[in-house]
Design an enzyme around this catalytic site. Structure first.
Site, PDB file in Angstrom:
ATOM      1  N   SER A  19       0.745 -32.204  12.471  1.00 20.92           N
ATOM      2  CA  SER A  19       0.423 -32.745  11.142  1.00 20.92           C
ATOM      3  C   SER A  19       1.028 -34.136  10.985  1.00 20.92           C
ATOM      4  O   SER A  19       0.376 -35.047  10.468  1.00 20.92           O
ATOM      5  CB  SER A  19       0.969 -31.842  10.037  1.00 20.92           C
TER       6      SER A  19
ATOM      7  N   SER B 148      -4.616 -32.016   9.210  1.00 20.28           N
ATOM      8  CA  SER B 148      -3.165 -32.062   9.006  1.00 20.28           C
ATOM      9  C   SER B 148      -2.801 -31.297   7.742  1.00 20.28           C
ATOM     10  O   SER B 148      -3.556 -31.308   6.768  1.00 20.28           O
ATOM     11  CB  SER B 148      -2.746 -33.533   8.856  1.00 20.28           C
ATOM     12  N   LYS B 149      -1.635 -30.664   7.766  1.00 20.30           N
ATOM     13  CA  LYS B 149      -1.159 -30.051   6.518  1.00 20.30           C
ATOM     14  C   LYS B 149      -0.350 -31.135   5.801  1.00 20.30           C
ATOM     15  O   LYS B 149       0.877 -31.104   5.718  1.00 20.30           O
ATOM     16  CB  LYS B 149      -0.325 -28.803   6.826  1.00 20.30           C
ATOM     17  N   ALA B 150      -1.100 -32.147   5.356  1.00 19.09           N
ATOM     18  CA  ALA B 150      -0.507 -33.346   4.772  1.00 19.09           C
ATOM     19  C   ALA B 150      -0.553 -33.270   3.254  1.00 19.09           C
ATOM     20  O   ALA B 150      -1.551 -32.846   2.671  1.00 19.09           O
ATOM     21  CB  ALA B 150      -1.274 -34.575   5.250  1.00 19.09           C
TER      22      ALA B 150
ATOM     23  N   TYR C 145      -3.516 -32.516  -1.019  1.00 21.21           N
ATOM     24  CA  TYR C 145      -3.346 -31.443  -2.008  1.00 21.21           C
ATOM     25  C   TYR C 145      -3.552 -31.867  -3.459  1.00 21.21           C
ATOM     26  O   TYR C 145      -3.539 -31.020  -4.350  1.00 21.21           O
ATOM     27  CB  TYR C 145      -1.990 -30.763  -1.818  1.00 21.21           C
TER      28      TYR C 145
END
Ligand code: PMP
Length: 295
Positions: A63, A157-159, A163
């Site tokens: 990420s 990516s868990k960016a 969100y």
């Protein structure tokens, strides 16, 4: 966890040290805060074992790489730090939240001089959607925000930057009395929920969207394998909202959500069916098994 997250007892792993919970602070001119140069993980420990610990560490590193942010720790070091903070807090069943972000060494679009800071917190978090969800399933409202095209955002990516639309969608859904939002993608196809992937069952066959513009969750990958081991065929494909609404059963998957049934999407209702129950039981046994299997 009730109350303000900055004000509680416990310890947090922060840049190599274990510090009192309330001391794990950042300055207001932190790059990650202004420009969302931040990635994070969500993990669970069951009976003292972090489920897919190595896989989560690898995704955390990936990420960061995807948003061009240096990651100063390797997977083994991250694994060690996660176990250290669990132990320091005397927790065996917990949610674990690693976060990596650019610091205040430089503030502006260019961030060449910034360092990557890492924190790892953990706390008890038994059920993401609450126990009522078990029997009735949760409700979803189709969001107006969409999962972006992969060349317009770092969708794999868990960016943190991804969100903002998830939070807006969840707020709109909650204001209308729903539990969560279902996001379609830029083509109008079914994508995911704000913090979980989605599966549908029709005539005994399982389908889940191809994660080509949203997070390919580790729980999703685990559940696909688990379903195949239990003799189901799993079709990874494009799914329209119309097709989803014609399903016999629908459930979502995620580290926090585990396997949670869907009881309603907009005006369409669903029951918690046998396939969902079977996979939910299988997942519960898997994560609580002494040595949790890899995805
Ligand atoms: N999609 C989003 C947007 C999420 O935040 C999550 C939770 N990490 C998931 C899917 C599920 O991912 P995982 O199964 O790896 O927790």
């Amino acid at each position: 966890m009730a109350g303000n997250f900055s004000d509680r007892d416990g310890l947090i792993w922060y840049n190599g040290k274990i510090v009192p919970w309330r001391d794990a602070k950042v300055h207001v001119l932190t790059h990650g805060l202004h420009y969302a140069s931040s990635v994070f993980e969500g993990e669970r420990a069951y009976n003292g074992t972090i489920f897919l610990c190595q896989e989560h560490s690898e995704r955390f590193i990936r990420s960061a790489q995807l948003i061009d942010m240096e990651m100063p720790m390797n997977a083994e070091e991250l694994n060690e730090a996660k176990y250290a903070i669990l132990k320091a807090n005397n927790l065996t069943d917990a949610y674990i939240r690693p976060v990596a972000f650019r610091g205040s060494e430089q503030l502006g679009i260019s961030a060449q001089q910034t360092k990557t800071h890492i924190a790892i917190a953990c706390w008890e978090w038994p059920s993401y959607f609450g126990n009522e969800a078990r029997e009735k399933g949760i409700s979803l409202q189709v969001a107006k925000w969409r999962a972006p095209m992969p060349d317009t955002a770092t969708t794999a990516s868990k960016a943190a930057c991804l969100y903002a639309t998830h939070t807006m969608s969840k707020h709109t859904a909650e204001a209308a009395g729903f539990t969560d939002a279902l996001m379609l993608d830029y083509r109008g196809l079914v994508a995911e929920c704000t913090g979980a992937n989605i599966f549908m069952i029709k005539d005994g066959k399982i389908k889940t969207p191809d994660p080509d513009c949203f997070l390919n969750g580790l729980t999703r990958q685990t559940v696909i394998k688990l379903a195949e081991e239990h003799g189901f065929s799993v079709d990874v494909c494009q799914i329209t909202l119309e097709e989803l609404l014609s399903a016999d059963e629908i459930f979502v998957t995620g580290t926090a959500a585990e396997i949670t049934a869907i009881g309603k999407i907009n005006d369409s209702t669903f029951t918690v069916g046998p396939v969902t129950r079977k996979l939910r039981d299988a997942y519960e046994s898997l994560v609580r098994a002494p040595k949790a299997k890899a995805a």
